[in-house]
Design an enzyme around this catalytic site. Structure first.
Site, mmCIF file in Angstrom:
data_model
loop_
_atom_site.group_PDB
_atom_site.id
_atom_site.type_symbol
_atom_site.label_atom_id
_atom_site.label_comp_id
_atom_site.label_asym_id
_atom_site.label_seq_id
_atom_site.Cartn_x
_atom_site.Cartn_y
_atom_site.Cartn_z
ATOM 1 C CG ASP A 92 -1.957 1.082 1.176
ATOM 2 O OD1 ASP A 92 -3.072 0.800 0.708
ATOM 3 O OD2 ASP A 92 -1.655 2.218 1.586
ATOM 4 N NE ARG A 93 -0.431 1.843 -4.121
ATOM 5 C CZ ARG A 93 -1.167 0.753 -4.059
ATOM 6 N NH1 ARG A 93 -0.618 -0.434 -3.798
ATOM 7 N NH2 ARG A 93 -2.477 0.768 -4.219
ATOM 8 C CB THR A 133 -4.302 8.869 -0.914
ATOM 9 O OG1 THR A 133 -3.078 9.343 -1.488
ATOM 10 C CG2 THR A 133 -4.973 7.881 -1.841
ATOM 11 C CE LYS A 161 -6.750 1.734 -2.530
ATOM 12 N NZ LYS A 161 -6.124 1.319 -3.808
ATOM 13 C CB CYS A 198 -7.208 9.096 -5.334
ATOM 14 S SG CYS A 198 -7.408 7.341 -4.926
ATOM 15 C CB CYS A 229 -1.658 4.169 -8.573
ATOM 16 S SG CYS A 229 -1.445 4.464 -6.792
ATOM 17 C CG ASN A 230 -3.571 10.425 -8.997
ATOM 18 O OD1 ASN A 230 -3.244 11.395 -9.655
ATOM 19 N ND2 ASN A 230 -4.667 9.725 -9.272
ATOM 20 C CB THR A 231 -0.578 7.339 -3.755
ATOM 21 O OG1 THR A 231 -1.913 7.815 -3.530
ATOM 22 C CG2 THR A 231 0.237 7.538 -2.492
#
Lengths: 243, 243
Positions: B48-49, B125, B164, B194, B83-85
């Site tokens: 998980d980022r 996020t 999710k 996100c 995925c932005n993060t």
């Protein structure tokens, strides 16, 4: 990657999206990391399967073999193909493949048998019909296969190619009538035996899940079972009511 | 395969499905063979980022690097990451990569500037917020960035993790309120920063396309442009009205 599933897709791309979406929605997962690992080839330059089989078109086999090998090289331990017509070449592909493969025709027929119905409708491409991909299995099980007549079959194909060209609404209107015709002729359940058809009839299947066997859905459910067996995780279960 | 685009996905899987679906629906194609060739990695065991960045969790970088290499090996000529993060590690990934890469933050900011709006809301996020992935660019352009307050941000995260874990309806209800709050505080347009958020707010975006900048959509549009330049086909155009 243990349990990595390779998807030989792009035939067509919308059907491959549908398969991927069903992998995500049919898996019970509390976080990203619990989902099924997938590597998806959606390289759509594979020649048209129906054209190849019925109109002496270019064979899709060389490119399918090439892209299947890419998936193997990327570590896939099981390969699935979200295109029914492409299953005409399933045995040839399996012979060149070094990992497991699941046949959409087999997974769909397993779900047909679970329904215990006798009169089975079939919506599929001309080529799938002509090659008898489903009819042979249906008749072997002493069930009755109800297929569209010649004029209806032309409309089924028209609807499939409308979806492939991005016109879902027009595709849906035509396909719905063809499904109704099969029910009026006695079909108790209809096999959606072309992976474009569950995309076209998504609203209908949602309303009446017990009237249809979605070939894409069956392939996803079988793939999730394959994955469960491979990694020994029992918490991955299937949420669909079509069982 | 000339123009093959690799998707480093699985962060999360539903967002990767959304990206794939947008590739198919934003491309004008009359048949399978005219669609954009994609190879998609949706191997979701990448740590998980947000956990990595804010809670000393395991770094996702080694697995991202590994899966990126698989895509390169499979022939990808351009890599995108829905995925932005994960874009916190974009420069490090780009340094190891031998082909083109498109940054979702850059493609999104390009669309923000096209709107000519001054007050830009942001739903993202905790980690994307904390690292200032968007705020820095927004402030450099002398625009005003409106972000959720601490309590609202907790609800944004709750909504993202609800999606999710497969609970889209609950996720939507929460996220809709947070978007409304940003509008009530003066946001003229909101960045969905996100890739889970455009999935959660899909109905809202459909109703009011001009009120949102969908980061996934922007990445797909930029990818289609990249493909057009690469293969020299001008008939591939973008159907969305967000331009």
């Amino acid at each position: 990657m243990k349990g990595l599933i390779g998807v030989l897709g792009g035939m067509g791309p919308a059907a491959t999206v549908d398969l991927f979406n069903k992998f995500v929605t049919y898996t019970i997962a509390n976080k990203d990391q619990e989902h099924i690992p997938l590597i998806i080839s959606s390289i759509p330059d594979i020649p048209d399967r129906t054209e190849a089989l019925l109109n002496h078109g270019v064979s899709p086999l060389p490119l399918m073999t090439n892209y299947l090998k890419k998936l193997e090289d990327a570590g896939a331990e099981c390969i699935v193909i979200p295109c029914n017509t492409a299953h005409f070449w399933f045995d040839e592909l399996k012979n060149t493949c070094h990992v497991d493969m699941l046949s959409i025709v087999e997974t769909t027929m397993q779900e047909v048998l679970l329904t215990k119905k006798k009169n089975i409708g079939l919506l599929a491409t001309n080529a799938t019909m002509y090659m008898g991909l489903y009819q042979k299995s249906i008749e072997q099980k002493k069930l009755n296969c109800i297929t569209p007549d010649e004029e209806s079959q032309k409309l089924v194909m028209k609807s499939i190619y409308l979806l492939k060209s991005g016109n879902k609404d027009a595709a849906e209107e035509i396909m719905k009538s063809q499904a109704e015709l099969l029910f009026s002729r006695g079909a108790e359940v209809i096999i959606l035996g072309c992976t474009e058809v569950p995309v076209i009839l998504a609203n209908e299947v949602k309303k009446h899940p017990n009237k249809y066997i979605d070939s894409t859905g069956s392939l996803v459910r079988a793939s999730i079972h394959w994955y469960e067996n491979r990694v020994g995780k029992s918490h991955l279960i299937i949420t669909e009511n079509l069982k």
